[in-house]
Design a protein around this motif. Sequence first.
Motif, PDB file in Angstrom:
ATOM      1  N   ILE A 293       0.858  -1.200   0.000  1.00 11.38           N
ATOM      2  CA  ILE A 293       0.000   0.000   0.000  1.00 11.38           C
ATOM      3  C   ILE A 293       0.887   1.241   0.000  1.00 11.38           C
ATOM      4  O   ILE A 293       0.657   2.199  -0.746  1.00 11.38           O
ATOM      5  CB  ILE A 293      -0.973   0.008   1.208  1.00 11.38           C
ATOM      6  N   GLY A 294       1.945   1.220   0.822  1.00  9.16           N
ATOM      7  CA  GLY A 294       2.884   2.344   0.878  1.00  9.16           C
ATOM      8  C   GLY A 294       3.532   2.612  -0.468  1.00  9.16           C
ATOM      9  O   GLY A 294       3.640   3.754  -0.923  1.00  9.16           O
ATOM     10  N   PHE A 295       3.900   1.543  -1.161  1.00  8.84           N
ATOM     11  CA  PHE A 295       4.546   1.663  -2.473  1.00  8.84           C
ATOM     12  C   PHE A 295       3.562   2.192  -3.520  1.00  8.84           C
ATOM     13  O   PHE A 295       3.905   3.024  -4.364  1.00  8.84           O
ATOM     14  CB  PHE A 295       5.095   0.289  -2.892  1.00  8.84           C
ATOM     15  N   LYS A 298       0.691   6.585  -3.965  1.00 11.99           N
ATOM     16  CA  LYS A 298       0.732   7.788  -4.809  1.00 11.99           C
ATOM     17  C   LYS A 298       0.172   7.557  -6.216  1.00 11.99           C
ATOM     18  O   LYS A 298      -0.268   8.492  -6.871  1.00 11.99           O
ATOM     19  CB  LYS A 298       2.182   8.306  -4.906  1.00 11.99           C
ATOM     20  N   SER A 299       0.203   6.311  -6.670  1.00 11.76           N
ATOM     21  CA  SER A 299      -0.284   6.005  -8.023  1.00 11.76           C
ATOM     22  C   SER A 299      -1.804   5.865  -8.082  1.00 11.76           C
ATOM     23  O   SER A 299      -2.370   5.760  -9.164  1.00 11.76           O
ATOM     24  CB  SER A 299       0.340   4.705  -8.535  1.00 11.76           C
ATOM     25  N   SER A 300      -2.452   5.830  -6.919  1.00 13.00           N
ATOM     26  CA  SER A 300      -3.909   5.625  -6.922  1.00 13.00           C
ATOM     27  C   SER A 300      -4.531   6.278  -5.686  1.00 13.00           C
ATOM     28  O   SER A 300      -5.303   5.661  -4.959  1.00 13.00           O
ATOM     29  CB  SER A 300      -4.191   4.118  -6.950  1.00 13.00           C
ATOM     30  N   GLU A 301      -4.194   7.552  -5.472  1.00 14.32           N
ATOM     31  CA  GLU A 301      -4.597   8.220  -4.213  1.00 14.32           C
ATOM     32  C   GLU A 301      -6.109   8.265  -4.014  1.00 14.32           C
ATOM     33  O   GLU A 301      -6.605   8.026  -2.913  1.00 14.32           O
ATOM     34  CB  GLU A 301      -4.009   9.640  -4.173  1.00 14.32           C
ATOM     35  N   ASP A 302      -6.858   8.575  -5.077  1.00 13.15           N
ATOM     36  CA  ASP A 302      -8.320   8.681  -4.935  1.00 13.15           C
ATOM     37  C   ASP A 302      -8.930   7.341  -4.536  1.00 13.15           C
ATOM     38  O   ASP A 302      -9.817   7.279  -3.687  1.00 13.15           O
ATOM     39  CB  ASP A 302      -8.965   9.168  -6.243  1.00 13.15           C
ATOM     40  N   LYS A 303      -8.439   6.282  -5.168  1.00 12.86           N
ATOM     41  CA  LYS A 303      -8.993   4.959  -4.866  1.00 12.86           C
ATOM     42  C   LYS A 303      -8.613   4.502  -3.451  1.00 12.86           C
ATOM     43  O   LYS A 303      -9.424   3.917  -2.744  1.00 12.86           O
ATOM     44  CB  LYS A 303      -8.553   3.937  -5.918  1.00 12.86           C
ATOM     45  N   HIS A 324      -2.944   8.183   3.747  1.00 13.29           N
ATOM     46  CA  HIS A 324      -1.937   7.143   3.548  1.00 13.29           C
ATOM     47  C   HIS A 324      -1.527   6.535   4.901  1.00 13.29           C
ATOM     48  O   HIS A 324      -1.567   5.313   5.102  1.00 13.29           O
ATOM     49  CB  HIS A 324      -0.744   7.801   2.839  1.00 13.29           C
ATOM     50  N   LYS A 325      -1.183   7.402   5.832  1.00 15.18           N
ATOM     51  CA  LYS A 325      -0.716   6.955   7.158  1.00 15.18           C
ATOM     52  C   LYS A 325      -1.832   6.221   7.914  1.00 15.18           C
ATOM     53  O   LYS A 325      -1.617   5.150   8.485  1.00 15.18           O
ATOM     54  CB  LYS A 325      -0.230   8.193   7.935  1.00 15.18           C
ATOM     55  N   ARG A 326      -3.045   6.803   7.878  1.00 16.38           N
ATOM     56  CA  ARG A 326      -4.161   6.201   8.625  1.00 16.38           C
ATOM     57  C   ARG A 326      -4.556   4.842   8.047  1.00 16.38           C
ATOM     58  O   ARG A 326      -4.904   3.924   8.789  1.00 16.38           O
ATOM     59  CB  ARG A 326      -5.377   7.152   8.608  1.00 16.38           C
ATOM     60  N   LEU A 327      -4.504   4.720   6.731  1.00 15.54           N
ATOM     61  CA  LEU A 327      -4.862   3.445   6.098  1.00 15.54           C
ATOM     62  C   LEU A 327      -3.842   2.365   6.475  1.00 15.54           C
ATOM     63  O   LEU A 327      -4.222   1.240   6.833  1.00 15.54           O
ATOM     64  CB  LEU A 327      -4.950   3.602   4.575  1.00 15.54           C
ATOM     65  N   GLN A 328      -2.565   2.704   6.418  1.00 11.50           N
ATOM     66  CA  GLN A 328      -1.542   1.722   6.813  1.00 11.50           C
ATOM     67  C   GLN A 328      -1.711   1.327   8.285  1.00 11.50           C
ATOM     68  O   GLN A 328      -1.629   0.148   8.629  1.00 11.50           O
ATOM     69  CB  GLN A 328      -0.143   2.289   6.561  1.00 11.50           C
ATOM     70  N   ASP A 329      -1.982   2.317   9.137  1.00 12.17           N
ATOM     71  CA  ASP A 329      -2.196   2.035  10.564  1.00 12.17           C
ATOM     72  C   ASP A 329      -3.396   1.105  10.766  1.00 12.17           C
ATOM     73  O   ASP A 329      -3.371   0.202  11.599  1.00 12.17           O
ATOM     74  CB  ASP A 329      -2.434   3.334  11.352  1.00 12.17           C
ATOM     75  N   VAL A 381      12.941  -3.487  -2.554  1.00 12.72           N
ATOM     76  CA  VAL A 381      12.795  -2.496  -1.469  1.00 12.72           C
ATOM     77  C   VAL A 381      11.586  -2.822  -0.593  1.00 12.72           C
ATOM     78  O   VAL A 381      11.647  -2.758   0.638  1.00 12.72           O
ATOM     79  CB  VAL A 381      12.692  -1.059  -2.046  1.00 12.72           C
ATOM     80  N   VAL A 382      10.475  -3.226  -1.237  1.00 12.74           N
ATOM     81  CA  VAL A 382       9.269  -3.556  -0.467  1.00 12.74           C
ATOM     82  C   VAL A 382       9.507  -4.799   0.394  1.00 12.74           C
ATOM     83  O   VAL A 382       9.140  -4.835   1.573  1.00 12.74           O
ATOM     84  CB  VAL A 382       8.047  -3.743  -1.391  1.00 12.74           C
ATOM     85  N   TYR A 383      10.147  -5.820  -0.171  1.00 13.32           N
ATOM     86  CA  TYR A 383      10.500  -7.007   0.628  1.00 13.32           C
ATOM     87  C   TYR A 383      11.386  -6.602   1.817  1.00 13.32           C
ATOM     88  O   TYR A 383      11.196  -7.098   2.942  1.00 13.32           O
ATOM     89  CB  TYR A 383      11.264  -8.030  -0.209  1.00 13.32           C
ATOM     90  N   GLU A 384      12.353  -5.734   1.559  1.00 14.20           N
ATOM     91  CA  GLU A 384      13.280  -5.315   2.632  1.00 14.20           C
ATOM     92  C   GLU A 384      12.518  -4.618   3.761  1.00 14.20           C
ATOM     93  O   GLU A 384      12.781  -4.856   4.950  1.00 14.20           O
ATOM     94  CB  GLU A 384      14.379  -4.384   2.063  1.00 14.20           C
TER      95      GLU A 384
END
Length: 387
Positions: A293-295, A298-303, A324-329, A381-384
């Motif tokens: 989601i973090g990665f 930015k490519s799909s902010e509205d969705k 972004h932050k609240r969704l990840q949390d 990077v995402v795996y890391e």
Amino acid sequence: MSNDIANLRKFVAPEIVFGVGARKTVANFARSFGARKILLVSDPGVVAAGWIDEVVQDLRMGGFEYELFTAVSPNPRAEEVMKGAELYRQQGCNLIVAVGGGSPMDCAKGIGIVATHNRHILEFEGVDTIEVAIPPLIFIPTTAGTSADVSQFAIISDQQEKMKISIVSKAVVPDVSLIDPETTLTMDAFLTACTGIDALVHAIEAFVSTGSGPLTDMHALDAIKLVNDNLVALVKDPTDLKLREQVMLGSMKAGLAFSNAILGAVHAMSHSLGGFLDLPHGMCNAMLLEHVIGFNFKSSEDKFRVVAETMGIDTRGMSNQMVHKRLQDRVIQLKHDVGLVEGLASSGVNLSDIPTLSAKAIRDPCILTNPRKSNKRDVEVVYEEAL
């Protein structure tokens, strides 16, 4: 003209019977397909839970001959598919019934492909590689998450290469799916959590996929809401049939969404990971979700804002960065509440494994519809981050 074609969307689904008792209609459907002898595909866990005895009884009462094949691993292996197809042919079967989670259902799809093509299952990797109609498939799912019972995906493990291959074709959409929430009562809390998070990932990835459209979006959003609102309570009380029904409905809707919109980087990376370490698929998804989601955000902010709202976050007046932050949390909290807190490192992944995992993930068909284009380094990077 070509632009019009690019905007077209097709939607494929099996005939679905949903609700408590759906499984008991199996003999009627076998009859309508003119079954002569049935290959019944399952696994030892489902047999132990008692669901096979019940289906066997229904088929016997309907006067059907059947052959049982239960040598299926939790991540179904190519050689198991080949054995099942051999049995199907030897016994002169003409219909396949699968009872179980994603593993028996994916294995059954593979058996159907091999039985009609006489070629090795690994030759069918990719999109639309199936040339001949496969036998009729009747599926009875016993988990709420994988959605193999409504999807055009079959995921098979290649033990030699330590990877999972994806076969994507409407030929493997089952003819009939008998979705009965009662069958999920025998899942323990861990499996309930794993499969429930898998359903949530299916729905989120389908919603932000580049292959999404109005037909898939409505199912995806319904699924996100159903899983978000009911999964935590269900993991606390796995015997609640009402909650089972809600999560099963969510899983079905997520399946209808992702089968048609395809998925994204979580699944591409999860297939690579699951093939490498033979871990439960839902657990692999859970370890990667907030990082992907973090990665992608930015490519799909509205969705993603709509996803956040559907998961109960009031986004009014929030900047995209805050959403972004609240969704990840919220995702992390949900995983925590259902007991899935493992990271990659604690599951046996080392930093040195990541280039291999990434090379396999980048070749998975699911990466093609990820909202943000990804190269091998992006995936590394995402795996890391998820270690």
